[in-house]
Design an enzyme around this catalytic site. Structure first.
Site, PDB file in Angstrom:
ATOM      1  N   ASP A   1       0.845  -1.189   0.000  1.00 25.81           N
ATOM      2  CA  ASP A   1       0.000   0.000   0.000  1.00 25.81           C
ATOM      3  C   ASP A   1       0.883   1.242   0.000  1.00 25.81           C
ATOM      4  O   ASP A   1       2.077   1.159   0.299  1.00 25.81           O
ATOM      5  CB  ASP A   1      -0.906   0.006   1.243  1.00 25.81           C
ATOM      6  CG  ASP A   1      -2.247   0.685   0.998  1.00 25.81           C
ATOM      7  OD1 ASP A   1      -2.235   1.873   0.610  1.00 25.81           O
ATOM      8  OD2 ASP A   1      -3.285   0.043   1.188  1.00 25.81           O
TER       9      ASP A   1
ATOM     10  N   PHE B   1     -20.749  -1.741  -0.405  1.00 28.08           N
ATOM     11  CA  PHE B   1     -20.150  -2.163   0.855  1.00 28.08           C
ATOM     12  C   PHE B   1     -19.822  -0.965   1.735  1.00 28.08           C
ATOM     13  O   PHE B   1     -19.546   0.136   1.233  1.00 28.08           O
ATOM     14  CB  PHE B   1     -18.872  -2.970   0.596  1.00 28.08           C
ATOM     15  CG  PHE B   1     -19.118  -4.444   0.420  1.00 28.08           C
ATOM     16  CD1 PHE B   1     -18.686  -5.366   1.360  1.00 28.08           C
ATOM     17  CD2 PHE B   1     -19.818  -4.907  -0.682  1.00 28.08           C
ATOM     18  CE1 PHE B   1     -18.937  -6.716   1.215  1.00 28.08           C
ATOM     19  CE2 PHE B   1     -20.073  -6.258  -0.857  1.00 28.08           C
ATOM     20  CZ  PHE B   1     -19.625  -7.168   0.095  1.00 28.08           C
TER      21      PHE B   1
ATOM     22  N   TYR C   1     -14.650   4.284 -13.841  1.00 26.39           N
ATOM     23  CA  TYR C   1     -14.706   3.182 -12.874  1.00 26.39           C
ATOM     24  C   TYR C   1     -15.253   1.917 -13.523  1.00 26.39           C
ATOM     25  O   TYR C   1     -14.689   0.829 -13.366  1.00 26.39           O
ATOM     26  CB  TYR C   1     -15.588   3.604 -11.695  1.00 26.39           C
ATOM     27  CG  TYR C   1     -15.579   2.639 -10.542  1.00 26.39           C
ATOM     28  CD1 TYR C   1     -14.473   2.512  -9.711  1.00 26.39           C
ATOM     29  CD2 TYR C   1     -16.704   1.858 -10.259  1.00 26.39           C
ATOM     30  CE1 TYR C   1     -14.469   1.627  -8.631  1.00 26.39           C
ATOM     31  CE2 TYR C   1     -16.713   0.977  -9.186  1.00 26.39           C
ATOM     32  CZ  TYR C   1     -15.589   0.866  -8.383  1.00 26.39           C
ATOM     33  OH  TYR C   1     -15.588  -0.017  -7.331  1.00 26.39           O
TER      34      TYR C   1
END
Length: 252
Positions: free
Chosen positions: A36, A191, A158
């Site tokens: 990350d 989510f 996206y």
């Protein structure tokens, strides 16, 4: 594939779906490396799961290669790769201010699609060269989205990036089949990730109401649980699984 003592790479593992996956797989004994750019968060997650935090810009060939090499030196060849690093933008192709800036589209494609491919090509090369574990050598997972199928207005970049990952899943599964490396994808619905934490309760309730059943936002632990099942079920290959409570996104 058994997870106990198995080296695992998770991109975007410092938060959201990636963080939940790191926690879940580590609980099963996996040796988790979190790749990350948010190093403070990555170190925190790594400390909690007894894993390794490695700085990695998935869009950079050099950064990804260095990160995978560090993980290999510490844990051995990764047998599982979970691609969770990603981003999104909400912009119409032609809005009030004219055409969408090309760089906005490129940024999303570069991180979501090219970034996932970048790490995948490097991790797959290691898997293919390794000795088999039972009947397989490794498992690669992409995080796509229901937007790959029903992109909403403002989701051109996206949807295109997630659609690319969805299409690539069967292609790579076929390409890597001869080596015993499986390729799967999960297409989450709505989510409760950091992006939605900032939304008001009213917005969250409105989104939850659009989901047939269960009528709530998905919990990242449910995504992580599916990752665990995919890794452990060797007959799952070449498929994108919708994890969405039967939601079908409306145009807007």
């Amino acid at each position: 594939m058994e997870l106990k003592n198995t080296p695992v790479l998770i991109t975007g593992g410092a938060s959201g779906l990636g963080e939940a996956t790191a926690i879940q797989l580590a609980s099963q004994g996996a040796r988790v490396a979190i790749l990350d750019i948010q190093m403070d968060k990555a170190r925190d997650v790594a400390e909690r799961v007894g894993g390794l935090a490695i700085e990695c810009d998935v869009t950079s060939a050099e950064s990804a290669q260095q990160a995978i090499s560090k993980a290999r030196d510490a844990h051995g060849v990764a047998r599982v790769l979970v691609n969770c690093a990603g981003t999104g933008t909400a912009k119409r192709v032609v809005g009030r201010d004219g055409p969408m800036p090309l760089e906005d589209f490129v940024k999303v494609i570069n991180l979501n699609l090219i970034g996932s491919f970048n790490v995948t090509r490097l991790a797959a090369a290691d898997m293919i060269a390794a000795e088999p574990v039972g009947e397989e050598r490794g498992v690669i997972l992409f995080t796509t989205s229901v937007a790959a199928y029903e992109g909403q207005i403002g989701q051109a970049a996206y949807s295109a990036s997630k659609g690319g990952l969805t299409s690539m899943t069967i292609q790579l599964a076929r390409e890597f089949a001869q080596f015993g490396v499986r390729v799967m994808a999960i297409a989450p619905g709505i989510f409760l990730t950091p992006l939605l934490y900032t939304a008001s309760p009213e917005v969250q309730e409105s989104l939850a109401a659009s989901i047939p059943f269960p009528q709530r936002l998905g919990d990242p632990s449910e995504f992580a649980g599916l990752v665990e099942h995919i890794v452990g079920n060797p007959y799952l290959n070449g498929e994108a699984i919708r994890l969405d409570g039967a939601v079908r996104l409306a145009p807007r």
